[in-house]
Design an enzyme around this catalytic site. Structure first.
Site, PDB file in Angstrom:
ATOM      1  N   LYS A  65       0.818  -1.218   0.000  1.00 31.49           N
ATOM      2  CA  LYS A  65       0.000   0.000   0.000  1.00 31.49           C
ATOM      3  C   LYS A  65       0.850   1.266   0.000  1.00 31.49           C
ATOM      4  O   LYS A  65       0.487   2.256  -0.644  1.00 31.49           O
ATOM      5  CB  LYS A  65      -0.949   0.008   1.190  1.00 31.49           C
ATOM      6  CG  LYS A  65      -0.299   0.152   2.550  1.00 31.49           C
ATOM      7  CD  LYS A  65      -1.330   0.202   3.648  1.00 31.49           C
ATOM      8  CE  LYS A  65      -0.679   0.313   5.013  1.00 31.49           C
ATOM      9  NZ  LYS A  65       0.063   1.574   5.175  1.00 31.49           N
ATOM     10  N   THR A  66       1.986   1.263   0.729  1.00 32.96           N
ATOM     11  CA  THR A  66       2.838   2.457   0.754  1.00 32.96           C
ATOM     12  C   THR A  66       3.377   2.756  -0.638  1.00 32.96           C
ATOM     13  O   THR A  66       3.468   3.910  -1.062  1.00 32.96           O
ATOM     14  CB  THR A  66       3.994   2.270   1.749  1.00 32.96           C
ATOM     15  OG1 THR A  66       3.462   1.975   3.040  1.00 32.96           O
ATOM     16  CG2 THR A  66       4.841   3.531   1.836  1.00 32.96           C
ATOM     17  N   ASP A 115      -3.720   7.412   4.325  1.00 35.91           N
ATOM     18  CA  ASP A 115      -3.189   6.092   4.642  1.00 35.91           C
ATOM     19  C   ASP A 115      -3.852   5.576   5.919  1.00 35.91           C
ATOM     20  O   ASP A 115      -4.262   6.362   6.780  1.00 35.91           O
ATOM     21  CB  ASP A 115      -1.672   6.205   4.837  1.00 35.91           C
ATOM     22  CG  ASP A 115      -1.013   4.850   5.054  1.00 35.91           C
ATOM     23  OD1 ASP A 115      -1.568   3.834   4.610  1.00 35.91           O
ATOM     24  OD2 ASP A 115       0.065   4.822   5.675  1.00 35.91           O
ATOM     25  N   GLU A 116      -3.963   4.253   6.049  1.00 33.75           N
ATOM     26  CA  GLU A 116      -4.538   3.614   7.247  1.00 33.75           C
ATOM     27  C   GLU A 116      -5.917   4.201   7.575  1.00 33.75           C
ATOM     28  O   GLU A 116      -6.225   4.515   8.727  1.00 33.75           O
ATOM     29  CB  GLU A 116      -3.598   3.776   8.446  1.00 33.75           C
ATOM     30  CG  GLU A 116      -2.201   3.227   8.249  1.00 33.75           C
ATOM     31  CD  GLU A 116      -2.125   1.706   8.270  1.00 33.75           C
ATOM     32  OE1 GLU A 116      -3.196   1.046   8.316  1.00 33.75           O
ATOM     33  OE2 GLU A 116      -1.009   1.164   8.230  1.00 33.75           O
ATOM     34  N   GLN A 168      -7.866  -4.866   9.434  1.00 34.20           N
ATOM     35  CA  GLN A 168      -6.824  -4.473  10.388  1.00 34.20           C
ATOM     36  C   GLN A 168      -7.256  -3.284  11.244  1.00 34.20           C
ATOM     37  O   GLN A 168      -6.420  -2.574  11.791  1.00 34.20           O
ATOM     38  CB  GLN A 168      -5.524  -4.143   9.653  1.00 34.20           C
ATOM     39  CG  GLN A 168      -4.906  -5.336   8.941  1.00 34.20           C
ATOM     40  CD  GLN A 168      -3.543  -5.016   8.372  1.00 34.20           C
ATOM     41  OE1 GLN A 168      -2.560  -4.872   9.088  1.00 34.20           O
ATOM     42  NE2 GLN A 168      -3.466  -4.921   7.047  1.00 34.20           N
ATOM     43  N   ARG A 226       1.894 -10.712  10.515  1.00 35.22           N
ATOM     44  CA  ARG A 226       3.240 -10.168  10.746  1.00 35.22           C
ATOM     45  C   ARG A 226       4.308 -11.178  10.324  1.00 35.22           C
ATOM     46  O   ARG A 226       5.461 -10.822  10.124  1.00 35.22           O
ATOM     47  CB  ARG A 226       3.467  -9.836  12.232  1.00 35.22           C
ATOM     48  CG  ARG A 226       2.558  -8.803  12.882  1.00 35.22           C
ATOM     49  CD  ARG A 226       2.413  -7.556  12.071  1.00 35.22           C
ATOM     50  NE  ARG A 226       1.226  -7.636  11.225  1.00 35.22           N
ATOM     51  CZ  ARG A 226       0.997  -6.845  10.197  1.00 35.22           C
ATOM     52  NH1 ARG A 226       1.863  -5.915   9.863  1.00 35.22           N
ATOM     53  NH2 ARG A 226      -0.100  -6.970   9.469  1.00 35.22           N
TER      54      ARG A 226
END
Length: 693
Positions: free
Chosen positions: A35-36, A236-237, A267, A629
């Site tokens: 995504k970044t 973002d997020e 998330q 993770r």
């Protein structure tokens, strides 16, 4: 060209997200889906299409994420053609020449620095951290007779924060004979708290957002200025946004609605502090005509790990459909182990870490142990220490929370904002000057009666009854004059670092530390921390002057940066050894080998999640975050019993373990007996050798 090369390297979904530039866009970015990369490429692509860089706004939640985005954008665009004076101080109405990549709090701070006078504050306002808010509340509560001493200021502060962000229900704080509920908050305490903050010319972190929203609602001309400034907005997020952030974004997007939000509803794990899952679930309703792009290609984990994650999260009903996939292959199956008790669980994990590390030539930093809360870390710390395995517990005391740093910072805050009486009360007692509670109370009452600042009252201590006859008047006046002197010295260009050092020497700060701590080692460590803090101002000044030689940095700007770096999202540790962390702190991280421990009912899911009105689906999302993770190997552990209140209490494995597809699980009892025996012998041998060192 780097932008063209970057576009060519994207998968089809990523490319669609990057090149869909007009109108509302929702990018559902699964864990590890890049995504970044999408956000930074989208910034670069917009500039490639001719959009003025200064008209592009990208907001995220942490300074770390913002820094990473800035570096990636810089690599894609190269050095900007234009140097913008306003860039350090934030966005301006002219548009500028660089994309604005910022945290929410930093963005709002920079807007308020320009506009806050419209709300009754001065532009030299400072920001209170949590400790300072608690101290202020303690003073306020002592003045309000209805509140009992049994109310904890920390609990009240939590309610204030939730109330200010629009999420306080009728949930009382227990204490004394009365309960402290939303009605009491709105009618008595909150107005008193906010007015006191305004009179001190200080704000808290919630105010940075709340005052910006108030500015936009009450002053349409200010809103219109920033609408014209930011033609394209990226977030973002987005799943972590709260109601205030949602309202700010909705207002800023205006009629153009060129807003792209990137997030993952699976998330969303911060509902307990106000994040609203509905912001992302209802995005299409808020912005009709929304285009949705799903990023489901995972570049982090092996297939079996993703199958476990998909199997768990599909049981949530409040989510948008997506499923992670990978081209990396299946990898090893997910290992599930149930120990006889919590101590043996921790020892087994320590042994496995040792065996994997030496068998596969990994670093200790490649391992993480994840659990529900930091209160569960003790047995794992003991087992790792016994095995001589280095580790870091994420979520410890922040550098900025240390007493010596707060003591020195109180001087800087008072010098930058002479109205800050709370910083005055702290700094005037470090070191002690004979100004006790009785004296400061008289000076405070005098300040109120004369409608002057407490610093001015200190300067006029010779006029105050009960103070002027004693040596306290001279001490108060000398302190006020010293603050006035340094207020001028700190304004000298290029001299802030030297001035801070001179201030510390004048007040005898090192002598104060030596007297405060009996242990020489502890005193030396505290003095070293203080010296590093003083040096940080020097380095900040040097860096600012090199980047922006046309404008000298100010003490207020340094304090603003300090506040943003030490904010709620910014407790960054550089781990050494195995990382011990909670699910919440692990978000955004990745490790080759992950152990998720203490997977029992009432722990995960937490027992409170079963109560009416609570959300067990957020507990499942926590587990999903933990699973994703892991890059190569994932171990899930629980115990049959765990020590509680001095006795072993029987436990039931977490229901979430049953949601993992059976074909991706490898239980420890499935290992051949001779393999188990060999493994145990290796672990015992390793522990024995470590104890000999």
């Amino acid at each position: 060209m780097q932008i063209k090369t970057g576009i060519d390297g994207l998968n089809p979904a990523q490319r669609e997200a990057v090149t869909s530039t007009e109108g509302p866009l929702l990018v559902l970015a699964g864990a590890g889906s890049g995504k970044t990369r999408v956000i930074t490429m989208r910034v670069a692509w917009l500039t490639h299409l001719g959009v003025p860089p200064g008209s592009i706004l990208a907001v995220t939640f942490t300074n770390k994420a913002a820094r990473e985005m800035k570096e990636r954008v810089k690599a894609l665009l190269g050095r900007p053609a234009e140097r913008v004076k306003s860039n350090r101080n934030g966005p301006d109405a002219a548009g500028g020449g660089r994309p604005v990549i910022s945290t929410f709090h930093s963005l709002c701070l920079n807007i308020l620095k320009r506009e806050i006078e419209a709300l009754g504050y001065r532009k030299d306002f400072t920001i209170y951290d949590t400790g300072e808010q608690v101290s202020l509340l303690r003073h306020i509560l002592s003045d309000i007779k209805v509140f009992e001493k049994s109310f904890k200021p920390e609990d009240v502060l939590e309610k204030i924060s939730r109330f200010k962000n629009g999420f306080l229900q009728k949930a009382p704080i227990k204490g004394g004979q009365d309960d402290f509920d939303a009605e009491a908050m709105s009618e008595s305490l909150l107005p008193r708290y906010q007015e006191t903050m305004r009179s001190l010319n200080v704000v808290d972190f919630d105010d940075l957002l709340l005052l910006t929203l108030r500015l936009f609602r009450e002053h349409p001309e200010a809103l219109e200025k920033y609408r014209k400034r930011f033609l394209y907005i990226m977030v973002d997020e987005y799943q972590d946004t709260n109601k205030v952030q949602y309202d700010i974004l909705k207002l800023l997007s205006g009629e153009r609605k060129n807003i792209c939000v990137v997030g993952d509803d699976d998330q969303s794990i911060y509902g307990w502090r106000g994040a609203s899952l509905n912001n992302i679930l209802d995005f299409e309703k808020t912005f009709p005509g929304t285009k949705i792009v799903r990023l489901e290609q995972n570049y982090r984990s092996f297939g079996n790990i993703l199958s476990a994650a998909n199997g768990v999260i599909k049981n949530n009903s409040k989510r948008m459909e997506k499923s992670l996939r990978t081209d990396r292959g299946a990898g090893p199956r997910v290992c599930v182990y149930r120990a006889e008790n919590g101590e043996l669980e921790a020892q087994w994990i320590a042994g496995r870490i040792a065996e994997i590390k030496f068998g596969k030539d990994l670093k200790y930093e490649d391992f993480a142990i994840i659990y529900r809360a930091n209160t569960l870390s003790k047995p794992f710390e003991e087992a790792l220490r016994s095995a001589r395995i280095p580790y870091t517990v994420v979520g410890g005391t922040s550098y900025f929370d240390r007493k010596e740093i707060k003591d020195l910072a109180s001087y800087l805050k008072l010098i930058a904002n002479n109205s800050d009486s709370l910083s005055l009360l702290r700094s005037s007692s470090v070191p002690k000057r004979g100004l006790g509670a009785a004296t400061t109370t008289k000076l405070t009452e005098f300040a109120k009666a004369q409608s002057i600042t407490l610093l001015e009252a200190f300067k006029r201590a010779g006029e105050v009854e009960g103070v002027k006859q004693g040596r306290q008047a001279g001490a108060a006046e000398s302190f006020a004059l010293m603050i006035e002197k340094y207020s001028e010295l700190f304004k000298k260009r290029g001299q802030m670092g030297n001035t801070f050092k001179a201030l510390a020497q004048e007040i005898g700060f090192n002598d104060y530390i030596n007297e405060l701590y009996k242990s020489q080692d502890m005193a030396f460590k505290r003095m070293e921390n203080a010296e590093n803090f003083i040096q940080s101002l020097h380095h900040y000044e040097e860096k600012s002057l090199s980047e922006f030689p046309e404008k000298a940095p100010t003490l207020q700007e340094f304090l603003e940066q300090l506040a943003l770096d030490s904010g709620p999202e910014e407790k960054e540790e550089k781990p050494f050894g195995v990382v011990l962390t909670t699910f919440h702190s692990a978000k955004g991280l990745e490790f080759p080998v992950v152990f998720i421990a203490c997977l029992e009912e009432d722990v995960l899911p937490h027992k409170k999640s079963a109560l009416p009105g609570e959300d067990i689906e957020e507990e499942r999302r926590l587990f999903y975050v933990g699973i994703t993770r892991a890059m190569k190997e994932l171990y899930l552990t629980c115990a049959k019993t765990r020590m509680k209140y001095g006795k072993q209490v029987p436990l039931t494995p977490s229901r979430f373990l049953d949601e993992i597809p059976a074909d991706v699980i490898r239980k420890v009892e499935d290992v051949e007996p001779e393999d188990t025996q060999l493994q145990e012998e290796r672990i015992k041998d390793f522990f024995a050798k470590m104890r000999e060192i």
